[in-house]
Design a protein around this motif. Structure first.
Motif, mmCIF file in Angstrom:
data_model
loop_
_atom_site.group_PDB
_atom_site.id
_atom_site.type_symbol
_atom_site.label_atom_id
_atom_site.label_comp_id
_atom_site.label_asym_id
_atom_site.label_seq_id
_atom_site.Cartn_x
_atom_site.Cartn_y
_atom_site.Cartn_z
ATOM 1 N N ALA A 66 0.844 -1.205 0.000
ATOM 2 C CA ALA A 66 0.000 0.000 0.000
ATOM 3 C C ALA A 66 0.878 1.253 0.000
ATOM 4 N N ALA A 67 1.922 1.245 0.811
ATOM 5 C CA ALA A 67 2.825 2.398 0.864
ATOM 6 C C ALA A 67 3.571 2.566 -0.461
ATOM 7 N N ALA A 68 4.022 1.467 -1.042
ATOM 8 C CA ALA A 68 4.787 1.529 -2.295
ATOM 9 C C ALA A 68 3.942 2.031 -3.455
ATOM 10 N N THR A 69 2.653 1.743 -3.437
ATOM 11 C CA THR A 69 1.770 2.121 -4.541
ATOM 12 C C THR A 69 0.920 3.353 -4.218
ATOM 13 N N LEU A 70 1.174 3.961 -3.070
ATOM 14 C CA LEU A 70 0.453 5.165 -2.630
ATOM 15 C C LEU A 70 -1.063 4.950 -2.598
ATOM 16 N N GLN A 71 -1.471 3.799 -2.100
ATOM 17 C CA GLN A 71 -2.895 3.487 -1.964
ATOM 18 C C GLN A 71 -3.230 3.306 -0.491
ATOM 19 N N SER A 72 -4.443 3.604 -0.142
ATOM 20 C CA SER A 72 -4.889 3.300 1.209
ATOM 21 C C SER A 72 -4.952 1.776 1.353
ATOM 22 N N LYS A 73 -4.881 1.309 2.576
ATOM 23 C CA LYS A 73 -4.967 -0.138 2.800
ATOM 24 C C LYS A 73 -6.304 -0.684 2.311
ATOM 25 N N SER A 74 -7.361 0.083 2.518
ATOM 26 C CA SER A 74 -8.693 -0.330 2.082
ATOM 27 C C SER A 74 -8.765 -0.434 0.561
ATOM 28 N N ARG A 75 -8.268 0.577 -0.123
ATOM 29 C CA ARG A 75 -8.302 0.576 -1.592
ATOM 30 C C ARG A 75 -7.452 -0.574 -2.140
ATOM 31 N N LEU A 76 -6.278 -0.776 -1.534
ATOM 32 C CA LEU A 76 -5.416 -1.870 -1.978
ATOM 33 C C LEU A 76 -6.100 -3.217 -1.745
ATOM 34 N N THR A 153 10.441 12.710 1.189
ATOM 35 C CA THR A 153 10.774 13.123 2.561
ATOM 36 C C THR A 153 9.530 13.606 3.292
ATOM 37 N N ARG A 154 8.721 14.418 2.635
ATOM 38 C CA ARG A 154 7.480 14.912 3.260
ATOM 39 C C ARG A 154 6.531 13.768 3.594
ATOM 40 N N ARG A 155 6.493 12.791 2.709
ATOM 41 C CA ARG A 155 5.592 11.647 2.924
ATOM 42 C C ARG A 155 6.007 10.865 4.157
ATOM 43 N N LYS A 156 7.323 10.704 4.350
ATOM 44 C CA LYS A 156 7.834 9.949 5.514
ATOM 45 C C LYS A 156 7.605 10.689 6.817
ATOM 46 N N THR A 157 7.652 12.018 6.757
ATOM 47 C CA THR A 157 7.520 12.798 7.995
ATOM 48 C C THR A 157 6.068 13.174 8.295
ATOM 49 N N GLY A 158 5.181 12.804 7.385
ATOM 50 C CA GLY A 158 3.761 13.049 7.642
ATOM 51 C C GLY A 158 3.294 14.235 6.926
#
Length: 158
Positions: A66-76, A153-158
């Motif tokens: 989910a993180a690698a494909t930028l999808q929510s867990k639900s969508r994945l 970087t922004r994605r990792k820090t929230g």
């Protein structure tokens, strides 16, 4: 170009560059999606197949995928269910974490990847790479790498 409220508006040149980027992004993804349709795949399907085919043992934890494909867990989860029904992937329990699940590339998924990948690469070449040439590719990479690094970087820090 600033106004009284402090907004730093885009210059005409910046606006042209931004809109060209948006156009290319939308049009290219639309074309790549069309080129995957004869194989019964979407861009999301293909991205999942690529991630699984390049991972150890052709499997990934669902949360990592989910993180690698930028999808929510639900969508994945919905996407994986659809791909399971097509026989491309299967879910597997994670032995070290009872709540965790793996998405695993099936033999059919691997064969699909091997069949589709050459067509996808040809599509990427035809509609993107070959239009840029070596200098364009270098310039594009130089221009976009800092943006990608910043956003990661922004994605990792929230």
């Amino acid at each position: 170009m600033e106004t009284e409220n402090g907004t730093n508006w885009l210059s005409d040149e910046e606006q042209r560059a931004w809109r060209a980027h948006l156009d290319v992004s939308r049009l290219l993804m639309h074309q790549l999606e069309r080129d995957l349709q004869p194989f019964g795949l979407t861009n999301n399907d293909y991205e999942i197949l690529v991630n699984l085919s390049e991972s150890a043992d052709h499997k990934m934890r669902m949360s990592d995928l989910a993180a690698a494909t930028l999808q929510s867990k639900s969508r994945l989860s919905h996407q994986i269910t659809r791909m399971e029904n097509a026989g491309l992937v299967r879910r597997e329990n994670c032995e070290s974490d009872r709540r965790g699940l793996y998405a695993v590339l099936t033999d059919r998924g691997w064969e699909t990847m091997r069949e589709v990948a050459p067509h996808h690469v040809a599509s990427v070449r035809q509609h993107f790479i070959d239009l840029l040439g070596a200098q364009g590719i270098d310039a594009l990479h130089t221009a976009l790498a800092p943006v990608a690094d910043h956003l990661r970087t922004r994605r990792k820090t929230g």
